[in-house]
Design a protein around this motif. Structure first.
Motif, PDB file in Angstrom:
ATOM      1  N   LEU A 208      -0.345 -14.139  16.487  1.00  0.00           N
ATOM      2  CA  LEU A 208      -0.485 -12.709  16.756  1.00  0.00           C
ATOM      3  C   LEU A 208      -0.951 -12.114  15.436  1.00  0.00           C
ATOM      4  CD1 LEU A 208       2.657 -11.653  18.872  1.00  0.00           C
ATOM      5  CD2 LEU A 208       0.275 -11.703  19.612  1.00  0.00           C
ATOM      6  N   ASP A 209      -2.224 -11.829  15.329  1.00  0.00           N
ATOM      7  CA  ASP A 209      -2.795 -11.428  14.045  1.00  0.00           C
ATOM      8  C   ASP A 209      -2.414 -10.003  13.673  1.00  0.00           C
ATOM      9  OD1 ASP A 209      -3.950 -13.797  13.470  1.00  0.00           O
ATOM     10  OD2 ASP A 209      -5.933 -13.294  14.226  1.00  0.00           O
ATOM     11  N   GLN A 210      -1.520  -9.881  12.696  1.00  0.00           N
ATOM     12  CA  GLN A 210      -1.142  -8.564  12.221  1.00  0.00           C
ATOM     13  C   GLN A 210      -1.944  -8.202  10.980  1.00  0.00           C
ATOM     14  OE1 GLN A 210       2.368  -7.641  10.058  1.00  0.00           O
ATOM     15  NE2 GLN A 210       2.815  -9.754   9.511  1.00  0.00           N
ATOM     16  N   ALA A 211      -2.072  -6.928  10.744  1.00  0.00           N
ATOM     17  CA  ALA A 211      -2.664  -6.413   9.518  1.00  0.00           C
ATOM     18  C   ALA A 211      -1.655  -5.477   8.876  1.00  0.00           C
ATOM     19  CB  ALA A 211      -3.959  -5.657   9.815  1.00  0.00           C
ATOM     20  N   VAL A 212      -1.698  -5.394   7.569  1.00  0.00           N
ATOM     21  CA  VAL A 212      -0.814  -4.490   6.847  1.00  0.00           C
ATOM     22  C   VAL A 212      -1.660  -3.470   6.109  1.00  0.00           C
ATOM     23  CG1 VAL A 212       0.944  -4.285   5.061  1.00  0.00           C
ATOM     24  CG2 VAL A 212       0.953  -6.257   6.601  1.00  0.00           C
ATOM     25  N   VAL A 213      -1.472  -2.211   6.438  1.00  0.00           N
ATOM     26  CA  VAL A 213      -2.195  -1.123   5.782  1.00  0.00           C
ATOM     27  C   VAL A 213      -1.358  -0.656   4.603  1.00  0.00           C
ATOM     28  CG1 VAL A 213      -3.211   1.156   6.059  1.00  0.00           C
ATOM     29  CG2 VAL A 213      -3.221  -0.453   7.974  1.00  0.00           C
ATOM     30  N   VAL A 214      -1.953  -0.639   3.431  1.00  0.00           N
ATOM     31  CA  VAL A 214      -1.196  -0.306   2.222  1.00  0.00           C
ATOM     32  C   VAL A 214      -1.083   1.208   2.073  1.00  0.00           C
ATOM     33  CG1 VAL A 214      -0.940  -0.776  -0.236  1.00  0.00           C
ATOM     34  CG2 VAL A 214      -2.114  -2.402   1.229  1.00  0.00           C
ATOM     35  N   LYS A 215      -0.423   1.805   3.032  1.00  0.00           N
ATOM     36  CA  LYS A 215      -0.137   3.241   2.984  1.00  0.00           C
ATOM     37  C   LYS A 215       0.764   3.554   4.176  1.00  0.00           C
ATOM     38  CE  LYS A 215      -3.712   5.084   6.027  1.00  0.00           C
ATOM     39  NZ  LYS A 215      -4.691   6.162   6.231  1.00  0.00           N
ATOM     40  N   GLU A 241     -10.027  -2.406   4.460  1.00  0.00           N
ATOM     41  CA  GLU A 241      -9.465  -3.534   3.737  1.00  0.00           C
ATOM     42  C   GLU A 241      -8.732  -4.470   4.689  1.00  0.00           C
ATOM     43  OE1 GLU A 241      -6.366  -2.735   0.807  1.00  0.00           O
ATOM     44  OE2 GLU A 241      -7.606  -3.788  -0.673  1.00  0.00           O
ATOM     45  N   ALA A 242      -8.003  -3.895   5.645  1.00  0.00           N
ATOM     46  CA  ALA A 242      -7.282  -4.717   6.617  1.00  0.00           C
ATOM     47  C   ALA A 242      -8.247  -5.582   7.427  1.00  0.00           C
ATOM     48  CB  ALA A 242      -6.463  -3.824   7.552  1.00  0.00           C
ATOM     49  N   TYR A 243      -9.319  -4.967   7.919  1.00  0.00           N
ATOM     50  CA  TYR A 243     -10.301  -5.735   8.693  1.00  0.00           C
ATOM     51  C   TYR A 243     -11.046  -6.719   7.803  1.00  0.00           C
ATOM     52  CZ  TYR A 243      -9.783  -3.566  13.243  1.00  0.00           C
ATOM     53  OH  TYR A 243      -9.293  -3.200  14.476  1.00  0.00           O
ATOM     54  N   PHE A 311      -2.351  -9.626   5.213  1.00  0.00           N
ATOM     55  CA  PHE A 311      -3.461  -9.186   6.044  1.00  0.00           C
ATOM     56  C   PHE A 311      -3.900 -10.246   7.041  1.00  0.00           C
ATOM     57  CE2 PHE A 311      -3.906  -6.014   2.720  1.00  0.00           C
ATOM     58  CZ  PHE A 311      -4.196  -4.894   3.460  1.00  0.00           C
ATOM     59  N   VAL A 312      -3.680 -11.502   6.703  1.00  0.00           N
ATOM     60  CA  VAL A 312      -4.168 -12.540   7.593  1.00  0.00           C
ATOM     61  C   VAL A 312      -3.300 -12.696   8.829  1.00  0.00           C
ATOM     62  CG1 VAL A 312      -2.940 -14.594   6.792  1.00  0.00           C
ATOM     63  CG2 VAL A 312      -5.340 -14.773   7.472  1.00  0.00           C
ATOM     64  N   GLY A 313      -2.096 -12.130   8.814  1.00  0.00           N
ATOM     65  CA  GLY A 313      -1.328 -12.105  10.044  1.00  0.00           C
ATOM     66  C   GLY A 313      -0.145 -13.034  10.099  1.00  0.00           C
ATOM     67  N   TYR A 314       0.282 -13.615   8.988  1.00  0.00           N
ATOM     68  CA  TYR A 314       1.433 -14.509   9.017  1.00  0.00           C
ATOM     69  C   TYR A 314       2.727 -13.711   9.141  1.00  0.00           C
ATOM     70  CZ  TYR A 314      -1.263 -18.630   7.663  1.00  0.00           C
ATOM     71  OH  TYR A 314      -2.140 -19.673   7.632  1.00  0.00           O
ATOM     72  N   TRP A 315       3.542 -14.067  10.120  1.00  0.00           N
ATOM     73  CA  TRP A 315       4.835 -13.408  10.288  1.00  0.00           C
ATOM     74  C   TRP A 315       5.835 -14.170   9.427  1.00  0.00           C
ATOM     75  CZ3 TRP A 315       4.849  -8.945  12.962  1.00  0.00           C
ATOM     76  CH2 TRP A 315       3.758  -8.710  13.808  1.00  0.00           C
ATOM     77  N   ALA A 316       5.757 -13.949   8.140  1.00  0.00           N
ATOM     78  CA  ALA A 316       6.621 -14.694   7.233  1.00  0.00           C
ATOM     79  C   ALA A 316       7.188 -13.814   6.130  1.00  0.00           C
ATOM     80  CB  ALA A 316       5.848 -15.858   6.626  1.00  0.00           C
ATOM     81  N   GLY A 317       7.186 -12.504   6.339  1.00  0.00           N
ATOM     82  CA  GLY A 317       7.798 -11.619   5.379  1.00  0.00           C
ATOM     83  C   GLY A 317       6.945 -11.281   4.184  1.00  0.00           C
ATOM     84  N   PHE A 326       3.985   0.835   3.449  1.00  0.00           N
ATOM     85  CA  PHE A 326       3.223  -0.102   4.264  1.00  0.00           C
ATOM     86  C   PHE A 326       3.335   0.249   5.745  1.00  0.00           C
ATOM     87  CE2 PHE A 326       4.530  -2.467   0.494  1.00  0.00           C
ATOM     88  CZ  PHE A 326       3.320  -2.983   0.055  1.00  0.00           C
ATOM     89  N   THR A 327       2.265   0.027   6.470  1.00  0.00           N
ATOM     90  CA  THR A 327       2.277   0.175   7.921  1.00  0.00           C
ATOM     91  C   THR A 327       1.584  -1.042   8.526  1.00  0.00           C
ATOM     92  OG1 THR A 327       2.150   2.578   7.771  1.00  0.00           O
ATOM     93  CG2 THR A 327       1.575   1.583   9.887  1.00  0.00           C
ATOM     94  N   SER A 328       2.198  -1.671   9.499  1.00  0.00           N
ATOM     95  CA  SER A 328       1.621  -2.850  10.141  1.00  0.00           C
ATOM     96  C   SER A 328       1.060  -2.509  11.514  1.00  0.00           C
ATOM     97  CB  SER A 328       2.683  -3.943  10.299  1.00  0.00           C
ATOM     98  OG  SER A 328       3.142  -4.393   9.065  1.00  0.00           O
ATOM     99  N   PHE A 329       0.049  -3.236  11.906  1.00  0.00           N
ATOM    100  CA  PHE A 329      -0.439  -3.173  13.284  1.00  0.00           C
ATOM    101  C   PHE A 329      -1.034  -4.518  13.648  1.00  0.00           C
ATOM    102  CE2 PHE A 329      -4.225  -2.138  10.858  1.00  0.00           C
ATOM    103  CZ  PHE A 329      -5.278  -2.689  11.577  1.00  0.00           C
ATOM    104  N   VAL A 330      -1.230  -4.751  14.929  1.00  0.00           N
ATOM    105  CA  VAL A 330      -1.803  -6.005  15.413  1.00  0.00           C
ATOM    106  C   VAL A 330      -3.207  -5.732  15.917  1.00  0.00           C
ATOM    107  CG1 VAL A 330      -1.584  -7.852  17.131  1.00  0.00           C
ATOM    108  CG2 VAL A 330       0.452  -6.971  15.981  1.00  0.00           C
ATOM    109  N   PHE A 331      -4.138  -6.607  15.556  1.00  0.00           N
ATOM    110  CA  PHE A 331      -5.528  -6.429  15.974  1.00  0.00           C
ATOM    111  C   PHE A 331      -5.653  -6.495  17.499  1.00  0.00           C
ATOM    112  CE2 PHE A 331      -6.198  -8.287  11.654  1.00  0.00           C
ATOM    113  CZ  PHE A 331      -6.887  -7.226  11.111  1.00  0.00           C
ATOM    114  N   HIS A 332      -6.484  -5.603  18.053  1.00  0.00           N
ATOM    115  CA  HIS A 332      -6.819  -5.610  19.477  1.00  0.00           C
ATOM    116  C   HIS A 332      -8.295  -5.970  19.626  1.00  0.00           C
ATOM    117  CE1 HIS A 332      -3.105  -3.341  19.479  1.00  0.00           C
ATOM    118  NE2 HIS A 332      -3.086  -3.270  20.788  1.00  0.00           N
TER     119      HIS A 332
END
Length: 489
Positions: A208-215, A241-243, A311-317, A326-332
């Motif tokens: 599940l590819d997540q991105a982290v926005v640095v804001k 940057e996330a994309y 940014f690459v989407g690893y769910w590993a903290g 930080f704000t996270s979202f998952v790519f659609h």
């Protein structure tokens, strides 16, 4: 000890020299690849001879390559020892039959020859009893323009293999499963392994590819589709940057497209002109993001690695996203769906003569104990936190999401790779998992798309200004290859 090692090297060199001399005498000099192929075939023949008349349950896996992510390859001997520990933990096979783990060799050490050998066995009505396989989608390094996964795999297109009936239908066995809790396995993901014969493949871990926005960002302002992402990235450097990082690890196919092929009908579902337009959008977006990526890469190794993993989407903290910065979202994808590419799966060979024992193996692999990725199967007396001990069993779900939904709750569910996540990311993970629109097994089709994009983006990263004609030429070549792949699958 030094002399013993030298003697072993000399002994190993003698057959090589003999092969070369024989080739030269016949007027043909054998290449190293040919020698390695013959060595692999000889090894397979020797193994077959050794097991002749011996009743063993064979489990084959290609997952040893994943340990490369730790910097060193795991030891095959340790992997086999770990596998026996796992079987002992679950009480051993029902009949007591001996289980033999076959780890596919390195790509440059007879890998292709062994794949040919196993495929020939399967076609002849034999072959390994159980398959434990990894997918193509573990990423492509755009800095190098190369895939991290081998170009060849035992099942180039798992869905085509399902269609051909290569796997044993498991519904009747699942009803009497001892370890897996099938009703707690993610139905949207498990459905990818079903066809008109029933459940024939068992997904284990997916992306599940997540991105982290640095804001700190308003969730309502985050992109809900590929089109929205492209539009917002042009105005928001954090989204850009996330994309950029997503494309850096070539998640393009997963970030952009939903279903790209109908493997039942062997048809490509991508419109050729739309395919070009999407690729053009990705290349242009990546070109804008490159300065940000280079700036991130110029920092300390730890800071750069943490940021890229986020940014690459690893769910590993990476990083702990309880911080309001930080704000996270998952790519659609382009249809506004969340994709779930399946990166680890197992199945039973239709040809197995030991179906109950073979199912016992996959029953263990789909258990909550195994999917939690806790280290219970590493012998305590030998375990050390080092890459030599990090066998592929320990790394099977690294950065991925397990199909057992009970491991992803905010309560007592424990999953090694996400137990350090804060509540914000856990809530995002739960929401994303419940919103999966398309789950699929990564295949050579997916790899081909990402490989093309990796090559284009490496040129961009190196400073080349690509024209529309450059992009179209690459897309048309890829499109033709995709159609050929489906026709041959």
């Amino acid at each position: 000890m030094k002399y013993i090692a030298l003697a072993l090297v000399l002994l190993l060199c003698l057959p090589l020299a003999a092969c070369q001399s024989a080739g030269e005498e016949s007027g043909q000099s054998k290449t190293m690849a040919e020698i390695q192929k013959e060595a692999a075939q000889a090894g397979a023949s020797a193994e077959a001879e050794e097991n002749a008349g011996k009743d063993v349950l064979r489990v084959v896996t290609d997952m040893d390559c994943r340990s490369e992510l730790m910097g060193k390859p795991s030891q095959a001997r340790q992997g086999k020892k770990t596998f026996q520990t796992i079987l002992k933990h679950f009480g051993g096979t029902p009949s007591g039959i001996e289980v033999q783990l076959e780890i596919l060799p390195d790509v440059d050490k007879g890998y292709d020859a062994e794949l040919t050998h196993i495929r020939t066995e399967i076609a002849a009505g034999a072959g390994p009893d159980v398959f434990l396989m990894s997918g193509f989608g573990y990423g492509i390094d755009c800095y190098e323009g190369e895939t991290m996964a081998p170009e060849n795999t035992l099942f180039q297109n798992p869905e085509s293999a399902m269609k051909k009936g290569l796997f044993l239908p498991l519904d009747q066995y699942i009803e009497d499963a001892q370890f897996m809790e099938f009703d707690k396995l993610d139905p949207a993901v498990m459905a990818a392994g079903r066809n008109d014969q029933g459940q024939v493949v068992l997904p284990m871990f997916y992306q599940l590819d997540q991105a982290v926005v640095v804001k700190e960002a308003d969730p309502g302002s985050l992109p809900g589709s590929w089109d929205e992402g492209v539009a917002i990235a042009g105005q928001d450097e954090h989204i850009l940057e996330a994309y950029g990082f997503g494309l850096r690890f070539t998640r393009f196919r997963n970030m952009c497209f939903g279903q790209v092929a109908d493997n039942q009908k062997e048809e490509l579902l991508l419109d050729q002109e739309m395919f070009f337009q999407r690729c053009k959008e990705a290349v242009n977006l990546y070109a804008q993001a490159v300065p940000h990526l280079k700036e991130a890469a110029s920092g300390s190794y730890v800071d750069s690695l943490s940021k890229m993993l986020a940014f690459v989407g690893y769910w590993a903290g990476y990083p702990p996203v309880e911080d309001a910065a930080f704000t996270s979202f998952v790519f659609h994808n382009e249809k506004g769906q969340i994709n779930a590419p399946i990166e680890t799966w197992c199945a039973v060979n239709k040809n197995t003569k030991h179906p109950e024992d073979a199912f016992f193996i996959v029953d263990c692999l789909l258990s909550k104990d195994f999917l939690s990725q806790e280290a219970f199967w590493i012998p305590a007396e030998t375990y050390k936190y080092s890459s030599e001990q990090m066998t592929f069993f320990y790394l099977a779900g690294e950065g991925l999401v397990p199909v057992h939904t009970g491991l992803l709750s905010n309560s007592k569910g424990r999953y090694k790779y996400i137990e350090t996540l804060g509540n914000t990311q856990r809530e995002l993970l739960k929401e994303a998992r419940e919103s999966i629109g398309y789950a699929y097994f990564t295949s050579n089709v997916d790899r081909e798309i990402d490989q093309m994009m990796a090559e284009l983006m490496k040129r961009v990263y190196d400073g080349e200004a690509l024209t529309d004609e450059d992009i179209r030429k690459a897309c048309d070549k890829c499109y033709t290859t995709l159609k050929m792949m489906l026709a041959e699958s």
